[in-house]
Design a protein around this motif. Sequence first.
Motif, PDB file in Angstrom:
ATOM      1  N   HIS A   1       0.831  -1.218   0.000  1.00 19.02           N
ATOM      2  CA  HIS A   1       0.000   0.000   0.000  1.00 19.02           C
ATOM      3  C   HIS A   1       0.862   1.263   0.000  1.00 19.02           C
ATOM      4  CE1 HIS A   1      -3.421  -2.575   0.727  1.00 19.02           C
ATOM      5  NE2 HIS A   1      -2.857  -3.052   1.818  1.00 19.02           N
ATOM      6  N   PRO A   2       1.712   1.435  -1.009  1.00 16.01           N
ATOM      7  CA  PRO A   2       2.623   2.585  -1.041  1.00 16.01           C
ATOM      8  C   PRO A   2       1.918   3.870  -1.459  1.00 16.01           C
ATOM      9  CG  PRO A   2       2.817   1.355  -3.076  1.00 16.01           C
ATOM     10  CD  PRO A   2       1.834   0.599  -2.220  1.00 16.01           C
ATOM     11  N   ASN A   3       2.597   5.005  -1.241  1.00 16.30           N
ATOM     12  CA  ASN A   3       2.067   6.298  -1.680  1.00 16.30           C
ATOM     13  C   ASN A   3       2.070   6.401  -3.197  1.00 16.30           C
ATOM     14  OD1 ASN A   3       1.685   7.121   0.963  1.00 16.30           O
ATOM     15  ND2 ASN A   3       3.730   8.048   1.112  1.00 16.30           N
ATOM     16  N   ARG A   4       3.038   5.724  -3.832  1.00 18.96           N
ATOM     17  CA  ARG A   4       3.062   5.745  -5.298  1.00 18.96           C
ATOM     18  C   ARG A   4       3.699   4.470  -5.841  1.00 18.96           C
ATOM     19  NH1 ARG A   4       7.807   9.581  -7.747  1.00 18.96           N
ATOM     20  NH2 ARG A   4       9.539   8.874  -6.436  1.00 18.96           N
ATOM     21  N   ILE A   5       3.359   4.187  -7.094  1.00 18.24           N
ATOM     22  CA  ILE A   5       3.892   3.026  -7.807  1.00 18.24           C
ATOM     23  C   ILE A   5       4.647   3.549  -9.023  1.00 18.24           C
ATOM     24  CG2 ILE A   5       3.309   0.864  -8.992  1.00 18.24           C
ATOM     25  CD1 ILE A   5       0.601   0.967  -7.503  1.00 18.24           C
ATOM     26  N   VAL A   6       5.897   3.095  -9.207  1.00 16.24           N
ATOM     27  CA  VAL A   6       6.711   3.571 -10.322  1.00 16.24           C
ATOM     28  C   VAL A   6       7.160   2.375 -11.172  1.00 16.24           C
ATOM     29  CG1 VAL A   6       8.724   4.921 -11.038  1.00 16.24           C
ATOM     30  CG2 VAL A   6       7.557   5.456  -8.872  1.00 16.24           C
ATOM     31  N   PRO A   7       6.598   2.241 -12.353  1.00 16.23           N
ATOM     32  CA  PRO A   7       7.008   1.127 -13.228  1.00 16.23           C
ATOM     33  C   PRO A   7       8.320   1.437 -13.933  1.00 16.23           C
ATOM     34  CG  PRO A   7       5.357   2.462 -14.331  1.00 16.23           C
ATOM     35  CD  PRO A   7       5.538   3.058 -12.952  1.00 16.23           C
ATOM     36  N   THR A   8       8.894   0.424 -14.552  1.00 16.19           N
ATOM     37  CA  THR A   8      10.086   0.637 -15.362  1.00 16.19           C
ATOM     38  C   THR A   8       9.676   0.983 -16.791  1.00 16.19           C
ATOM     39  OG1 THR A   8      12.260  -0.266 -15.911  1.00 16.19           O
ATOM     40  CG2 THR A   8      10.403  -1.770 -16.081  1.00 16.19           C
ATOM     41  N   THR A   9      10.614   1.484 -17.576  1.00 15.09           N
ATOM     42  CA  THR A   9      10.279   1.964 -18.915  1.00 15.09           C
ATOM     43  C   THR A   9      11.316   1.503 -19.938  1.00 15.09           C
ATOM     44  OG1 THR A   9      11.495   4.036 -18.587  1.00 15.09           O
ATOM     45  CG2 THR A   9       9.136   4.037 -18.037  1.00 15.09           C
ATOM     46  N   VAL A  10      10.953   1.626 -21.198  1.00 16.04           N
ATOM     47  CA  VAL A  10      11.882   1.413 -22.301  1.00 16.04           C
ATOM     48  C   VAL A  10      11.560   2.461 -23.362  1.00 16.04           C
ATOM     49  CG1 VAL A  10      10.401  -0.267 -23.493  1.00 16.04           C
ATOM     50  CG2 VAL A  10      12.868  -0.312 -23.885  1.00 16.04           C
ATOM     51  N   GLU A  11      12.576   2.913 -24.083  1.00 12.55           N
ATOM     52  CA  GLU A  11      12.353   3.934 -25.113  1.00 12.55           C
ATOM     53  C   GLU A  11      12.149   3.278 -26.475  1.00 12.55           C
ATOM     54  OE1 GLU A  11      15.313   6.980 -25.211  1.00 12.55           O
ATOM     55  OE2 GLU A  11      14.921   7.650 -23.171  1.00 12.55           O
ATOM     56  N   ILE A  12      11.138   3.760 -27.204  1.00 13.57           N
ATOM     57  CA  ILE A  12      10.843   3.285 -28.549  1.00 13.57           C
ATOM     58  C   ILE A  12      11.029   4.466 -29.515  1.00 13.57           C
ATOM     59  CG2 ILE A  12       9.146   2.226 -30.074  1.00 13.57           C
ATOM     60  CD1 ILE A  12       9.824   0.359 -27.874  1.00 13.57           C
ATOM     61  N   VAL A  13      11.765   4.243 -30.585  1.00  5.04           N
ATOM     62  CA  VAL A  13      12.002   5.294 -31.574  1.00  5.04           C
ATOM     63  C   VAL A  13      11.341   4.906 -32.889  1.00  5.04           C
ATOM     64  CG1 VAL A  13      13.754   6.672 -32.746  1.00  5.04           C
ATOM     65  CG2 VAL A  13      14.258   5.686 -30.514  1.00  5.04           C
ATOM     66  N   ASP A  14      10.485   5.779 -33.394  1.00  6.41           N
ATOM     67  CA  ASP A  14       9.843   5.554 -34.690  1.00  6.41           C
ATOM     68  C   ASP A  14      10.709   6.189 -35.766  1.00  6.41           C
ATOM     69  OD1 ASP A  14       8.007   4.974 -36.690  1.00  6.41           O
ATOM     70  OD2 ASP A  14       6.867   6.811 -36.356  1.00  6.41           O
ATOM     71  N   ILE A  15      11.306   5.351 -36.602  1.00  8.44           N
ATOM     72  CA  ILE A  15      12.230   5.827 -37.636  1.00  8.44           C
ATOM     73  C   ILE A  15      11.531   5.791 -38.990  1.00  8.44           C
ATOM     74  CG2 ILE A  15      14.413   5.317 -38.830  1.00  8.44           C
ATOM     75  CD1 ILE A  15      15.345   4.122 -36.086  1.00  8.44           C
ATOM     76  N   ALA A  16      11.699   6.855 -39.757  1.00  9.78           N
ATOM     77  CA  ALA A  16      10.994   6.976 -41.036  1.00  9.78           C
ATOM     78  C   ALA A  16      11.260   5.778 -41.949  1.00  9.78           C
ATOM     79  CB  ALA A  16      11.418   8.262 -41.731  1.00  9.78           C
ATOM     80  N   GLY A  17      10.315   5.495 -42.842  1.00 10.66           N
ATOM     81  CA  GLY A  17      10.378   4.316 -43.702  1.00 10.66           C
ATOM     82  C   GLY A  17      11.587   4.290 -44.619  1.00 10.66           C
ATOM     83  N   LEU A  18      12.288   3.169 -44.604  1.00 10.71           N
ATOM     84  CA  LEU A  18      13.417   2.986 -45.515  1.00 10.71           C
ATOM     85  C   LEU A  18      12.905   2.561 -46.886  1.00 10.71           C
ATOM     86  CD1 LEU A  18      15.799   0.970 -43.177  1.00 10.71           C
ATOM     87  CD2 LEU A  18      16.201   3.268 -44.023  1.00 10.71           C
ATOM     88  N   VAL A  19      13.702   2.780 -47.904  1.00 11.79           N
ATOM     89  CA  VAL A  19      13.369   2.321 -49.254  1.00 11.79           C
ATOM     90  C   VAL A  19      14.605   1.676 -49.868  1.00 11.79           C
ATOM     91  CG1 VAL A  19      11.595   4.073 -49.685  1.00 11.79           C
ATOM     92  CG2 VAL A  19      13.985   4.560 -50.273  1.00 11.79           C
ATOM     93  N   LYS A  20      14.390   0.967 -50.970  1.00 14.29           N
ATOM     94  CA  LYS A  20      15.503   0.376 -51.703  1.00 14.29           C
ATOM     95  C   LYS A  20      16.468   1.482 -52.133  1.00 14.29           C
ATOM     96  CE  LYS A  20      14.221  -2.934 -54.343  1.00 14.29           C
ATOM     97  NZ  LYS A  20      13.650  -3.676 -55.501  1.00 14.29           N
ATOM     98  N   GLY A  21      17.759   1.279 -51.871  1.00 11.18           N
ATOM     99  CA  GLY A  21      18.761   2.295 -52.192  1.00 11.18           C
ATOM    100  C   GLY A  21      19.101   3.192 -51.019  1.00 11.18           C
ATOM    101  N   ALA A  22      18.544   2.902 -49.831  1.00  9.50           N
ATOM    102  CA  ALA A  22      18.798   3.747 -48.655  1.00  9.50           C
ATOM    103  C   ALA A  22      20.274   3.801 -48.314  1.00  9.50           C
ATOM    104  CB  ALA A  22      18.001   3.231 -47.460  1.00  9.50           C
ATOM    105  N   SER A  23      20.987   2.693 -48.516  1.00 10.25           N
ATOM    106  CA  SER A  23      22.417   2.657 -48.182  1.00 10.25           C
ATOM    107  C   SER A  23      23.225   3.608 -49.053  1.00 10.25           C
ATOM    108  CB  SER A  23      22.959   1.232 -48.339  1.00 10.25           C
ATOM    109  OG  SER A  23      22.792   0.777 -49.671  1.00 10.25           O
ATOM    110  N   LYS A  24      22.650   3.994 -50.200  1.00 11.78           N
ATOM    111  CA  LYS A  24      23.316   4.954 -51.097  1.00 11.78           C
ATOM    112  C   LYS A  24      22.706   6.347 -50.994  1.00 11.78           C
ATOM    113  CE  LYS A  24      25.912   1.674 -52.623  1.00 11.78           C
ATOM    114  NZ  LYS A  24      27.303   1.595 -52.121  1.00 11.78           N
ATOM    115  N   GLY A  25      21.832   6.524 -49.983  1.00 10.35           N
ATOM    116  CA  GLY A  25      21.263   7.847 -49.751  1.00 10.35           C
ATOM    117  C   GLY A  25      19.873   8.050 -50.316  1.00 10.35           C
ATOM    118  N   GLU A  26      19.291   7.018 -50.955  1.00 11.68           N
ATOM    119  CA  GLU A  26      17.941   7.162 -51.516  1.00 11.68           C
ATOM    120  C   GLU A  26      16.926   7.369 -50.388  1.00 11.68           C
ATOM    121  OE1 GLU A  26      16.963   7.281 -54.669  1.00 11.68           O
ATOM    122  OE2 GLU A  26      19.021   7.114 -55.385  1.00 11.68           O
ATOM    123  N   GLY A  27      15.914   8.232 -50.681  1.00  9.33           N
ATOM    124  CA  GLY A  27      14.836   8.438 -49.705  1.00  9.33           C
ATOM    125  C   GLY A  27      15.330   8.908 -48.354  1.00  9.33           C
TER     126      GLY A  27
END
Length: 366
Positions: free
Chosen positions: A59-85
């Motif tokens: 019965h604590p005054n507060r409950i603190v869960p743990t977290t993880v960070e999620i990063v939404d990265i823009a969509g890759l396309v064919k040729g991305a390794s050469k700078g496409e898109g």
Amino acid sequence: MALQCGIVGLPNVGKSTLFNCLSNAKAQAANFPFCTIEPNVGVITVPDERLNKLAELVHPNRIVPTTVEIVDIAGLVKGASKGEGLGNKFLANIRETDAILHVLRCFDDENITHVDGSINPVRDKEIIDTELQLKDLETVESRMVKTQKQAKTGGDKQAQAAYDIMVQYRDALLQGKSARTVVLDKEQKKLVSDLYLLTDKPVMYVCNVDEASAVNGNAYVDALRASVKEENAEILVVAAATEADIAELETYEERQMFLEEAGLTESGVSRLIRAAYHLLDLQTYFTCGVQEVRAWTFGRGWKAPQTAAVIHTDFEKGFIRAEVIKYLDFITLGSEAACKEAGKMNVEGKEYVVQDGDIMHFRFNV
């Protein structure tokens, strides 16, 4: 611990929809490529029923869960390794993450265009893999030249060892295999850790399906499973559109009713968050008291002083001992005092390897 999972995939596979479900940070979800230009970062609460059960007893005054960070990265396309898109920018964003959630479209919908004109998750996976592998190959070959010079001119044994590992990486990448398929021990990994290879990161494939396929998957999911069976990779099936509907419901009861009607025991988002947490090789310990019951994140295999530093670095510097109660003992006996009386509180030193679910109390002096 600010460890991050990056959500990647081709445009229009459901990455941003999924991210919106995961986080209060709203990425723009739209039916066209590159609607997410800057990576969106969400700090996601990790569902853990153990935290709630401990709180019911303390019965604590507060409950603190743990977290993880999620990063939404823009969509890759064919040729991305050469700078496409805007490929170089997106690949740089992936490099900064610790693990990859690779979202693949496994549903039919003529109203949502596919960048390659048809639905084929195996092909889509290979497109992303190829772009990441090509970028890694560029990184490895560039570094090999410098490292070989160091090994030859200075007789540097470490440089020679690193070069030999890079040869293994190069050979694997040239065969269309990811860097993670090269088996190395801990010491070898340290020698080449500064390469930050994209395909050396742990990966989980997230199959975005329609609502009817949320429980058992479909033919697209089966095809993907067959194609990755040698990778020892985890596959998770999620219906992002359904998860978006669940996220809009206001109460826990409404969400549970929705899940039951869909034949699901828990939301795909909950499963995804927990899976991402484990993909990062993270575990949880707890601190319990009247002020708060709190979950803390640590890396699998960490010893007591190292986990103490998660709370404060002074805890590690002045570490004396750790008092440890196993979660099941605490739940069974009902309190810290009862665990002490029953001899279920152990006193551990610096070499103790903390276990997932341990309830910890650190003694320190600085």
